[in-house]
Structures are given as structure tokens and as C-alpha cells.
Design an enzyme around this catalytic site. Structure first.
Site, short mmCIF file in Angstrom:
data_model
loop_
_atom_site.label_atom_id
_atom_site.label_comp_id
_atom_site.label_asym_id
_atom_site.label_seq_id
_atom_site.Cartn_x
_atom_site.Cartn_y
_atom_site.Cartn_z
N VAL A 88 0.85 -1.19 0.00
CA VAL A 88 0.00 0.00 0.00
C VAL A 88 0.88 1.24 0.00
O VAL A 88 1.77 1.39 0.85
CB VAL A 88 -0.94 0.02 1.21
CG1 VAL A 88 -1.75 1.32 1.25
CG2 VAL A 88 -1.89 -1.18 1.18
N HIS A 90 4.72 9.52 -10.04
CA HIS A 90 3.83 9.66 -11.20
C HIS A 90 3.55 8.29 -11.83
O HIS A 90 2.40 7.98 -12.18
CB HIS A 90 4.46 10.59 -12.23
CG HIS A 90 3.82 10.53 -13.59
ND1 HIS A 90 2.52 10.90 -13.83
CD2 HIS A 90 4.33 10.14 -14.80
CE1 HIS A 90 2.24 10.74 -15.11
NE2 HIS A 90 3.32 10.28 -15.72
N HIS A 110 5.62 3.02 -18.18
CA HIS A 110 5.60 3.85 -19.39
C HIS A 110 6.70 4.91 -19.41
O HIS A 110 7.11 5.38 -20.47
CB HIS A 110 4.23 4.51 -19.56
CG HIS A 110 4.00 5.70 -18.67
ND1 HIS A 110 3.83 5.59 -17.31
CD2 HIS A 110 3.95 7.02 -18.96
CE1 HIS A 110 3.66 6.80 -16.80
NE2 HIS A 110 3.73 7.68 -17.77
N HIS A 140 12.04 9.21 -25.43
CA HIS A 140 12.17 8.46 -24.19
C HIS A 140 11.36 7.17 -24.22
O HIS A 140 11.68 6.21 -23.51
CB HIS A 140 11.77 9.33 -22.98
CG HIS A 140 10.29 9.57 -22.86
ND1 HIS A 140 9.67 10.67 -23.41
CD2 HIS A 140 9.32 8.86 -22.25
CE1 HIS A 140 8.38 10.62 -23.14
NE2 HIS A 140 8.13 9.53 -22.44
N ASP A 161 0.85 17.47 -10.97
CA ASP A 161 1.63 18.68 -11.22
C ASP A 161 0.94 19.91 -10.64
O ASP A 161 1.59 20.77 -10.02
CB ASP A 161 1.87 18.86 -12.71
CG ASP A 161 2.79 17.82 -13.31
OD1 ASP A 161 3.29 16.97 -12.55
OD2 ASP A 161 3.01 17.84 -14.53
N ARG A 188 -20.13 10.08 -21.72
CA ARG A 188 -21.43 10.64 -22.06
C ARG A 188 -21.29 11.93 -22.83
O ARG A 188 -20.36 12.71 -22.62
CB ARG A 188 -22.23 10.92 -20.79
CG ARG A 188 -23.11 9.78 -20.30
CD ARG A 188 -24.30 9.50 -21.21
NE ARG A 188 -25.11 10.68 -21.41
CZ ARG A 188 -26.09 11.07 -20.58
NH1 ARG A 188 -26.33 10.38 -19.48
NH2 ARG A 188 -26.81 12.14 -20.85
N HIS A 230 7.19 28.37 -18.83
CA HIS A 230 7.50 29.65 -18.18
C HIS A 230 8.88 30.11 -18.67
O HIS A 230 9.80 29.31 -18.80
CB HIS A 230 7.51 29.43 -16.67
CG HIS A 230 7.61 30.69 -15.86
ND1 HIS A 230 8.76 31.45 -15.80
CD2 HIS A 230 6.72 31.30 -15.04
CE1 HIS A 230 8.56 32.47 -15.00
NE2 HIS A 230 7.33 32.41 -14.52
#
Length: 459
Positions: free
Chosen positions: A7, A57, A96, A123, A209, A243, A267
Site C-alpha cells: 500500500v 507519477h 511507461h 524516451h 503537477d 457521455r 515559463h
């Protein structure tokens, strides 16, 4: 002790329970390496909260991939989704990003093109190689077999999902994938959706993020999970739909992507810092050696050909250069010292051309599909026919929607930051804009990014 679940207490998704096979993958050097690669690269030097890494991530994407495929399995038993499918989709989500290099996209978008200009490399290519290396070097082939996964179809299926497309191009017009047949083709849309970009990878990094950047976003992926169904496009093709009433929320999703790029990822201070880091890495490349397969020494730029070497390449190379006593690294070291002391390249202006121009470096801002509207490629279903996929015209969405879905932003920097040099550069920039009939945008003293120009209109 037998295989056990684990967990993870995740700040985004709460308590995540991981399948024992996923735990085996996580507990390898190849996956643990992701703890030391910043999710947002140089953004951390501007946003102090953006300290999260590819490790968490990847766990989040595995969790969301499992949530979506399990929801479809429970909601539509006739799809024939089995436990092998569920496990393969989760593994693909987990693995991934195995191929990311130091500072994430800086490595494949800036460093490799400058040090290996003759190759086309992403990558995802390294993710496939690293996945194979992870299996072999940790003896996990037997572990896959213990959970009824085979080393043919299932491994191919996982790798096809990681790549986001078939592993080898097919000459015929038939079904191009090898891991799963056409009737289960919708499974390829979960982790990396190259059709319209609605996938769990984005859901996790949008939420993660924005949380770490301290930004509020409108898109809520849990609604998509509640309404997701697999519907028929025609007699042969099926696709994951939501939907029709959720079309507006999907526009919010892609506007979230644009906003994160404009306010954080692109930025102007972030881009300046990443330019400096890239220059330092390029200068250091001939002198940083990494031991790879058979004891062979590899440059950083060569490590992408040797996964044993690549496993040892992380953001830690920044500190390695910064504190090195090697004379060969002095020039690279000077640049990184400027980063640390905030002696940064000065952004002297922005230009947003109305027409696309060929320039050496341009900042793209879009909804993920360049000039196209990604929702035009998405499918939906209506309440009165939940098995048939339909398109939703833009005019039927009761929202203020963009007129355009792509813009260019040219950012101009001055490497010398003394007042005289900056003023001279600003004058040259103003003259260049005048000659090109472009309007220069003001840059605030704190180097904040300019406001967006994706105009909105009421439909």
C-alpha cells in the site's frame, strides 16, 4: 514469504494497493531510478513545490490505468476483459516512463538532439529497452509466468501500450497490433492514447503537477471514470467513450494542459534555466563516463544504447558536475554555478506571431494535437443508446470555446545579464520585431509569462 501487495500513501490518489507483480517491478534498480528524476525538470528551480519525481507519477498512472480497466470490466462483462488484461494495462502504466533521462523532457527534447543529431530518439524508445532490461536483469520472467502472463502476447501487449503504437509498422491495412486482437483494441487507449490524447497518463500528471505547483484546475478525471463505456464505432471497431454531456469537461481537460504549459512548463524562467542546464550537460558529455555492460565506459549521450549504463544516469549528474574537481568540467560547472546563484539568462521579450514561422527555437502552446481540436477526434455516447459511439459537434457544447488550438511563442534571452548588455539586447530585439512586423510583448521584472492569446468565443 510469499508475494504480497503493498500500500502506497499517495498525496493525489490516497492509499493505493499494488498487485504483488507490480511490487516486484517497483523493487528493482531500474524502477527505483525514477525516484531521482524530477517530473518537471527545471521547473523545480522556479516552483519550489515541484519536487515530485517520475517514481510517484508512474505509480499513479498504474493505479488510474487499473481503475479505468476495472471499471470497464465490471460495467460491461460482455467485453471479455480478463485478469491478464487488467494486469498488463497496470504494468504498462507503471513502466511507461522508465526511459526518461535526467530532468525528464530536457534530456530527449534538448540534450540528445544536440549530442546525437543523427538519430531520432524519444524516451519511449528507452522505456521499451529498459523494460526488457528490467525483466532480464532481475529474473522476472518466471514471476510473470506465475501470474499467468506469457512472454509472447502479454509482453508485446505491454510494450505496445508503452510505445503508444505498434512495435513494427505493418505493410497491410489489417489490425497492426500483436498483443491483443481488434475486439480488444480499446485497451490501447488507456495508458497512451495517440488518437485524441485522453488517457490516464495525462490525468495523473494534471492532478499531480497542479497540486505540487500550487495551481487550481477544473478538470476532474473521476467523472470520466464514472461515465466511461466501450461503444461500437462500426461492426469491427470499438472505442472508449464518455457521455455526450461530458464534452465540456473534456474541453476543460485540454485547457488545463494548455494552462500548465503556459504558466509552468514553458515559463520563460524555466526555459532559460533548462537552456543553461542543457548547455552544461552538452559541455560535460565528453568527460562524464558511466560504466555500462561488460565494464565499457559510456558518455551520457551514449548511455541510451546501453541500459546498464542508463540505469545509473539521473538528475544526480547536476551535482556531479557542480562539485567536480575535474578541470575538463570547469566550463559546465560555471554554468551550473550561475543556476545555483540565480545568475540566469535574462528573458528580454516575447513574440507571438500570428502565422507559424520557422525559427530555431519556438515554444508551442496548444491543446495537445497542434492546430487541431482534440475533441473532434473523441467519441461519445447518448443516454438513449449507450452502445453506439457518436461525435459531438462543437456547436452543441454550451461553453466558451477556443477559436484556435495552437499558437507559437518566441522567447528571446540575453546570456549576459549586466544592465548594459540587457538594454542593448532589448534594442536589437525591438528592431528585429519591427523589421519582421511583429509586436513584442512586455516581460515583467519578475520574468512572468505573458497572458494567453487563445481567444474564446461563445458558440
Amino acid at each position: 514469504m510469499g508475494p504480497v501487495t503493498k500500500v502506497f500513501n499517495d498525496p493525489i490518489h490516497g492509499h493505493i494497493e499494488m498487485h504483488p507483480l507490480l511490487v516486484r517491478i517497483i523493487d528493482t534498480p531500474q524502477f527505483q531510478r525514477l525516484r531521482f528524476i524530477k517530473q518537471l525538470g527545471g521547473t523545480y528551480f522556479v516552483y519550489p513545490g515541484a519536487s515530485h519525481n517520475r517514481f510517484e507519477h508512474s505509480i499513479g498512472v498504474a493505479y488510474l490505468a487499473g481503475q479505468l480497466v476495472k471499471a470497464l470490466k465490471e460495467r460491461q462483462p460482455d467485453l471479455g476483459i480478463d485478469e491478464r488484461d487488467v494486469l498488463c494495462v497496470q504494468i504498462a502504466g507503471l513502466c511507461h516512463d522508465l526511459g526518461h533521462g535526467p530532468f525528464s523532457h530536457l534530456f530527449d527534447a534538448a540534450f540528445i538532439p544536440r549530442t546525437r543529431p543523427g538519430i531520432k530518439w524519444k524516451h519511449e524508445d528507452a522505456s521499451l529497452k529498459m523494460f526488457d532490461h528490467l525483466l532480464k536483469s532481475n529474473g522476472l520472467e518466471d514471476a510473470f509466468g506465475n501470474y499467468h502472463l506469457n512472454l509472447n502476447d502479454d509482453i508485446i501487449f505491454i510494450k505496445e501500450q508503452i510505445k503508444g503504437e505498434p512495435l513494427t509498422p505493418e505493410e497491410n491495412q489489417g489490425w497492426p497490433y500483436k498483443g491483443r486482437p481488434r475486439e480488444k483494441g480499446f485497451l490501447y487507449e488507456i495508458v497512451a492514447n495517440k488518437i485524441h490524447g485522453i488517457d490516464v497518463d495525462k490525468w495523473d500528471y494534471f492532478a499531480r503537477d497542479s497540486y505540487h505547483l500550487g495551481m487550481q484546475i477544473n478538470f476532474d478525471f473521476t467523472r470520466f471514470l464514472k461515465f466511461a463505456r466501450v461503444c461500437n464505432i462500426d461492426d469491427e471497431q470499438k472505442t472508449i467513450c464518455t457521455r455526450d454531456k461530458e464534452a465540456g469537461d473534456l474541453y476543460d481537460m485540454f485547457h488545463t494542459r494548455y494552462t500548465l504549459h503556459r504558466r509552468a512548463y514553458q515559463h520563460n524562467v524555466v526555459n532559460g534555466i533548462e537552456r543553461m542546464i542543457t548547455e552544461a550537460l552538452v559541455l560535460a558529455d565528453p568527460f562524464i563516463k558511466i560504466r555500462g555492460t561488460g565494464g565499457r565506459s559510456r558518455r551520457m549521450s551514449e548511455s541510451i544504447d546501453d541500459m546498464e549504463a542508463y540505469t545509473k544516469l539521473t538528475d544526480g549528474v547536476f551535482q556531479k558536475i557542480l562539485w567536480s574537481t575535474c578541470d575538463d568540467l570547469k566550463e559546465a560547472q560555471k554554468i551550473l554555478q550561475k543556476v545555483v546563484k540565480r545568475e540566469l539568462y535574462k528573458c528580454i521579450g516575447h513574440v507571438r506571431p500570428e502565422e507559424e514561422r520557422e525559427v530555431k527555437k519556438v515554444v508551442p502552446l496548444d491543446y495537445g494535437m497542434k492546430e487541431e481540436n482534440p475533441i473532434d477526434k473523441a467519441w461519445f455516447y447518448r443516454k438513449d443508446n449507450q452502445n453506439q459511439a457518436v461525435k459531438i459537434p462543437k456547436a452543441q457544447v454550451p461553453q466558451l470555446l477556443p477559436e484556435r488550438f495552437k499558437e507559437q511563442l518566441i522567447q528571446v534571452y540575453c546570456k549576459k545579464i549586466d544592465g548594459k548588455s540587457v538594454e542593448a539586447a532589448k534594442k536589437l530585439f525591438a528592431k528585429w520585431c519591427s523589421d519582421k512586423k511583429l509586436t513584442a510583448l512586455r516581460v515583467d521584472d519578475d520574468n512572468t509569462a505573458p497572458e494567453p492569446n487563445l481567444k474564446r468565443q461563445q458558440q
